[in-house]
Motif scaffolding. Structure first.
Motif, PDB file in Angstrom:
ATOM      1  N   GLU A 182       4.259  -9.444 -33.377  1.00 31.11           N
ATOM      2  CA  GLU A 182       5.127  -8.475 -34.043  1.00 31.11           C
ATOM      3  C   GLU A 182       4.839  -7.061 -33.534  1.00 31.11           C
ATOM      4  N   LEU A 183       3.558  -6.759 -33.336  1.00 35.94           N
ATOM      5  CA  LEU A 183       3.194  -5.450 -32.795  1.00 35.94           C
ATOM      6  C   LEU A 183       3.726  -5.308 -31.363  1.00 35.94           C
ATOM      7  N   PHE A 221       7.382  -4.635 -31.406  1.00 38.27           N
ATOM      8  CA  PHE A 221       7.748  -3.354 -32.021  1.00 38.27           C
ATOM      9  C   PHE A 221       7.409  -2.166 -31.126  1.00 38.27           C
ATOM     10  N   CYS A 251       1.088 -11.720 -35.999  1.00 35.00           N
ATOM     11  CA  CYS A 251       1.024 -10.271 -36.219  1.00 35.00           C
ATOM     12  C   CYS A 251       0.908  -9.526 -34.898  1.00 35.00           C
ATOM     13  N   LYS A 252       0.120 -10.086 -33.978  1.00 37.28           N
ATOM     14  CA  LYS A 252      -0.017  -9.442 -32.660  1.00 37.28           C
ATOM     15  C   LYS A 252       1.326  -9.433 -31.955  1.00 37.28           C
ATOM     16  N   GLY A 277       0.519   0.748 -39.221  1.00 38.21           N
ATOM     17  CA  GLY A 277       0.583  -0.360 -40.178  1.00 38.21           C
ATOM     18  C   GLY A 277       0.616  -1.719 -39.494  1.00 38.21           C
ATOM     19  N   ARG A 278       1.414  -1.794 -38.415  1.00 40.30           N
ATOM     20  CA  ARG A 278       1.559  -3.086 -37.721  1.00 40.30           C
ATOM     21  C   ARG A 278       0.281  -3.466 -36.961  1.00 40.30           C
ATOM     22  N   GLN A 279      -0.518  -2.469 -36.595  1.00 45.27           N
ATOM     23  CA  GLN A 279      -1.797  -2.775 -35.955  1.00 45.27           C
ATOM     24  C   GLN A 279      -2.824  -3.149 -37.013  1.00 45.27           C
ATOM     25  N   ASP A 298       4.273   3.781 -38.970  1.00 47.43           N
ATOM     26  CA  ASP A 298       4.917   2.481 -38.719  1.00 47.43           C
ATOM     27  C   ASP A 298       4.120   1.676 -37.700  1.00 47.43           C
ATOM     28  N   LEU A 299       3.625   2.358 -36.671  1.00 46.78           N
ATOM     29  CA  LEU A 299       2.842   1.677 -35.629  1.00 46.78           C
ATOM     30  C   LEU A 299       1.466   1.325 -36.181  1.00 46.78           C
ATOM     31  N   VAL A 318      -2.503  -4.508 -39.858  1.00 44.32           N
ATOM     32  CA  VAL A 318      -2.284  -5.778 -40.531  1.00 44.32           C
ATOM     33  C   VAL A 318      -2.918  -6.946 -39.764  1.00 44.32           C
ATOM     34  N   ILE A 319      -3.142  -6.761 -38.473  1.00 43.34           N
ATOM     35  CA  ILE A 319      -3.744  -7.826 -37.654  1.00 43.34           C
ATOM     36  C   ILE A 319      -5.154  -8.131 -38.143  1.00 43.34           C
TER      37      ILE A 319
END
Lengths: 200, 202
Positions: free
Chosen positions: A120-121, A124, A117-118, A101-103, A98-99, A105-106
């Motif tokens: 959102e990370l 989260f 996106c940053k 993926g969010r990194q 989960d972590l 995607v940036i």
């Protein structure tokens, strides 16, 4: 002499790096094959699921990066000492996605989406990491009292998150200790110093 | 009192492979199904804020695949050595990739995007997956060795999830995979569980 293990991937860290870190931490040699993109279309139909990385061992070709990393961890004694520890390592490895993926995607985001996106990370990470801090052992290891592949996978993801959010581990001393334990490992330190420099 | 306590919603969802494995292995467990309204109170008590969880030996495990692998190990259904275990793992990871695409499709609210995703799953994802998997299963209908493993069970569960959206015989040209389905569905303990399990929408 042919190596027992042959790992094939692109010239990137990405999905092969957890396995490379396990080999490095365990001090086990392997063939670290990195192919050029233009060679991929010919190789693809010869892989089990049309994806990389693959690991060739004992006449068998394995795919799926986490299946490969877990296998190498077991072979090198870095999977956990009991079935329960193995399961705890597995769950922490699965959960970190989960972590990750969010990194990830940036990097792929269009310029006008990158800041979003940053953010959102950044929104989260704290709750997520507080759960991991709770689950983390006190010895500088996520699971048990010795290195497992869960520590290495956590290091791999977290080191990329820290580039975007340098203070992300502030207030999470047990997780910070895991990062220190990993980088202090002789095999890992040697690998980090000599591994090819790649975009990601 | 059983040594295992599985907690999930009243659904097959992410817990069903685990339940199928307990059934196949004849291992007793507490199959706890919570109401949606009870979830907010339970959530902060779980390791990572999601279900299913498995309480065993004083520990609480989460992540459905990690739990299923643990139960499969206890049941002797992972393969006979590290390499066979890795083969099972890779099959299950491939299954989960398709599972995630199905979930994305199910939860898409925009109707035209949903149709696009459905088309992609039917024309691209499923055929490619079934083609690869067909080569990885052996003619006796097992992904690993020559007996039932959790890889077979996870694949069976995936096809159960796929069928409502994609009826028709997806395995008609895939003898190996059809045999995997027959082996799992024909396992008496699994067949009994499927007959007796609680009804749920998904």
């Amino acid at each position: 002499m042919a190596q027992k293990y042959r790992l094939t991937y692109f010239n990137l860290r990405a999905r092969a790096e957890p396995t490379r870190l396990v080999f490095a931490a365990a001090g086990v040699e392997y063939e670290d094959v990195r192919i050029q993109r233009d060679k991929w279309p010919d190789l693809k139909p010869n892989t089990p699921m049309g994806q990389l990385p693959v690991l060739e061992v004992g006449g068998v070709t394995l795919c799926q990066s986490m299946a490969i990393a877990r296998y190498v961890a077991k072979e090198t004694g870095l999977a956990g000492k009991t079935k329960l520890e193995e399961a705890q390592a597995d769950m922490l490895v699965d959960g970190i996605d989960d972590l990750r993926g969010r990194q990830a995607v940036i990097r792929k985001a269009s310029e006008d989406r990158k800041e979003e996106c940053k953010k959102e990370l950044a929104d989260f990470a704290p709750d997520f990491l507080s759960k991991y801090e709770n689950l983390c052992g006190p010895h500088g290891h996520l699971v048990g009292d010795s290195l497992t592949w869960a520590d290495l996978v956590f290091y791999d993801v977290m080191s990329k998150v820290l580039v975007v959010l340098p203070g992300a581990l502030d207030g999470f001393p047990k997780l910070a200790k895991v990062m220190d334990t990993v980088t202090a490992n002789e095999g890992v330190a040697t690998w980090l110093a000599k591994r090819p420099d790649t975009p990601h | 009192m059983p040594a295992y306590k599985l907690t999930y919603f009243n659904a097959r969802g992410r817990a069903e492979p685990i339940r199928l494995l307990f059934a196949a292995a004849g291992i007793k467990y507490e199959d706890v199904r919570i109401e949606g309204a009870d979830w907010p109170a339970l959530k902060p008590k779980t390791p990572m804020g999601h279900l299913p969880i498995l309480e065993v030996d004083g520990a609480t495990l989460c992540e459905s695949t990690a739990i299923a692998r643990f139960v499969a190990k206890r049941a002797g259904m992972v393969g006979k050595d590290d390499l066979e275990e890795a083969k099972a793992d890779m099959i299950v990871d491939g299954v989960k990739e398709v599972f995630r695409k199905l979930l994305t499709m199910f939860f898409e609210k925009d109707e035209s995007k949903k149709e696009e995703l459905k088309k992609d799953v039917f024309e691209k994802t499923l055929p490619e997956c079934l083609r690869s998997f067909g080569k990885l299963a052996n003619p006796s209908g097992y992904f690993v060795g020559d007996s039932l493993s959790w890889a077979d069970v996870e694949f069976y569960n995936l096809m159960e999830m796929v069928r409502p959206s994609f009826p028709g015989d997806l395995l008609k040209d895939n003898a190996n995979l059809a045999k995997v389905i027959a082996n799992v569905g024909g396992n008496p303990a699994i067949a009994k569980w499927i007959k007796e399990r609680p009804e749920s929408a998904f």
